[in-house]
Design a protein around this motif. Sequence first.
Motif, PDB file in Angstrom:
ATOM      1  N   PHE A  14       0.843  -1.338   0.020  1.00 29.59           N
ATOM      2  CA  PHE A  14      -0.127   0.117  -0.009  1.00 29.59           C
ATOM      3  C   PHE A  14       0.897   1.238   0.032  1.00 29.59           C
ATOM      4  CE2 PHE A  14      -2.247  -3.345   2.101  1.00 29.59           C
ATOM      5  CZ  PHE A  14      -3.494  -3.311   1.435  1.00 29.59           C
ATOM      6  N   LEU A  17       1.962   5.061   3.180  1.00 33.25           N
ATOM      7  CA  LEU A  17       2.140   4.796   4.373  1.00 33.25           C
ATOM      8  C   LEU A  17       3.247   5.508   5.008  1.00 33.25           C
ATOM      9  CD1 LEU A  17       1.139   3.400   6.980  1.00 33.25           C
ATOM     10  CD2 LEU A  17       2.668   1.466   6.451  1.00 33.25           C
ATOM     11  N   GLU A  57     -11.399   2.177   7.422  1.00 33.98           N
ATOM     12  CA  GLU A  57      -9.841   2.555   7.875  1.00 33.98           C
ATOM     13  C   GLU A  57      -9.628   1.759   9.112  1.00 33.98           C
ATOM     14  OE1 GLU A  57      -9.364   6.579   8.756  1.00 33.98           O
ATOM     15  OE2 GLU A  57      -7.569   6.748   7.625  1.00 33.98           O
ATOM     16  N   LEU A  71      -3.658   3.492   8.453  1.00 26.64           N
ATOM     17  CA  LEU A  71      -3.190   2.271   7.577  1.00 26.64           C
ATOM     18  C   LEU A  71      -3.988   2.346   6.274  1.00 26.64           C
ATOM     19  CD1 LEU A  71      -2.864  -0.439  10.194  1.00 26.64           C
ATOM     20  CD2 LEU A  71      -1.049   1.385   9.591  1.00 26.64           C
ATOM     21  N   GLY A  72      -3.330   2.008   5.316  1.00 23.78           N
ATOM     22  CA  GLY A  72      -3.949   1.839   3.903  1.00 23.78           C
ATOM     23  C   GLY A  72      -4.401   0.370   3.697  1.00 23.78           C
ATOM     24  N   ILE A  73      -5.451   0.133   4.150  1.00 23.31           N
ATOM     25  CA  ILE A  73      -6.084  -1.101   4.547  1.00 23.31           C
ATOM     26  C   ILE A  73      -6.724  -1.599   3.254  1.00 23.31           C
ATOM     27  CG2 ILE A  73      -6.264  -1.052   6.817  1.00 23.31           C
ATOM     28  CD1 ILE A  73      -9.465  -0.948   6.277  1.00 23.31           C
ATOM     29  N   ASN A  74      -7.040  -3.071   3.221  1.00 21.48           N
ATOM     30  CA  ASN A  74      -7.885  -3.516   2.114  1.00 21.48           C
ATOM     31  C   ASN A  74      -9.628  -3.108   2.444  1.00 21.48           C
ATOM     32  OD1 ASN A  74      -9.023  -5.196  -0.014  1.00 21.48           O
ATOM     33  ND2 ASN A  74      -8.682  -7.055   1.128  1.00 21.48           N
ATOM     34  N   LEU A  91      -7.159  -7.524   5.882  1.00 19.17           N
ATOM     35  CA  LEU A  91      -7.013  -6.321   5.983  1.00 19.17           C
ATOM     36  C   LEU A  91      -5.931  -5.408   5.558  1.00 19.17           C
ATOM     37  CD1 LEU A  91      -9.667  -5.721   8.995  1.00 19.17           C
ATOM     38  CD2 LEU A  91     -10.100  -5.673   6.313  1.00 19.17           C
ATOM     39  N   TYR A  92      -4.561  -5.871   6.220  1.00 24.18           N
ATOM     40  CA  TYR A  92      -3.393  -5.105   6.163  1.00 24.18           C
ATOM     41  C   TYR A  92      -2.167  -6.231   6.296  1.00 24.18           C
ATOM     42  CZ  TYR A  92       0.017  -1.466   6.973  1.00 24.18           C
ATOM     43  OH  TYR A  92       1.180  -0.843   6.658  1.00 24.18           O
ATOM     44  N   ASP A  93      -1.143  -5.778   5.353  1.00 26.29           N
ATOM     45  CA  ASP A  93      -0.150  -6.693   5.414  1.00 26.29           C
ATOM     46  C   ASP A  93       1.186  -5.693   4.905  1.00 26.29           C
ATOM     47  OD1 ASP A  93       1.995  -8.668   5.627  1.00 26.29           O
ATOM     48  OD2 ASP A  93       1.432  -9.518   3.789  1.00 26.29           O
ATOM     49  N   ASP A  94       1.563  -5.014   5.826  1.00 23.97           N
ATOM     50  CA  ASP A  94       2.635  -4.071   5.487  1.00 23.97           C
ATOM     51  C   ASP A  94       3.628  -3.339   6.768  1.00 23.97           C
ATOM     52  OD1 ASP A  94       4.008  -2.299   3.767  1.00 23.97           O
ATOM     53  OD2 ASP A  94       2.795  -1.469   2.623  1.00 23.97           O
ATOM     54  N   VAL A  96       4.897  -0.875   9.667  1.00 23.25           N
ATOM     55  CA  VAL A  96       4.254   0.416  10.639  1.00 23.25           C
ATOM     56  C   VAL A  96       5.514   0.634  11.484  1.00 23.25           C
ATOM     57  CG1 VAL A  96       1.935  -0.493  10.785  1.00 23.25           C
ATOM     58  CG2 VAL A  96       3.604  -1.290  12.414  1.00 23.25           C
TER      59      VAL A  96
END
Length: 261
Positions: A14, A17, A57, A71-74, A91-94, A96
Amino acid sequence: MKSLFKLSLIAMLFAGLASCSNDDDSNPNINEGNAKLALRLTDAPGDYEAVFVDVEEVVIKYNGAQEDVALGINAGIYDLLELTAGVNVLLYDDEVPAGKISQIRMILGDENSIVVNGEVHPLATPSAQQSGLKIQVNETFEPGVLYEFMLDFDVDKSIVSQGNGGYSLKPVIRASSVAESGAISGKIFPAGNLTMITAVNGPIEISTYANAQGDFLLSAVPDGVYTVTIQADLALGLPAVVVENVIVEQGEVTNMGVINL
């Protein structure tokens, strides 16, 4: 029989971030470097035909920080009742910022609804839309380390029937670290359409439905000894089956094999 418990990660990158998650050197609770975070949404079953939740979000609150990290989520509208038998949404994998996390907040949009007896009803979620569904974490994220959380949305305890015929959402969400938990799997025969499996250990209660083939998976289950109850689809007219002393250990899946109803 037990086998190593693995949950595969889906690569999702994403943009943007980094621009909203710069380290704050004045805050001792935000560390240099980044940790890796994966958030998955799953569901404990409820007695409805569908529950659609508009996830817009997710934000992280750091201890002592003046601003949250968005977070820029799905994002999307998800039917929670489809997220059973081991099915979940990533929802999120990145990355932070590393540091001391106090809360994860899930912010919902306006398109929330519930289906009862074939009729669609709006699902009121005023507090969730304004400030987010607050999920207490209280964990320090170290640089370079992967943290994966399963957000278990308990539909049955979260939906409130109002006197005027409407419905509101007072969410009950259990957050479990995948790395610090195990799982329970098995196969039900005959399968039926609405066979529910519930594992209980004191105050911990985790539920799911078996799929059409009878397979089930209770994920993010903390260590301990559980009593597992299998309630057959009412259409089958079969009594519940109770299995005691089901042991769950960190990082492993406890396979209960085939359970005949």
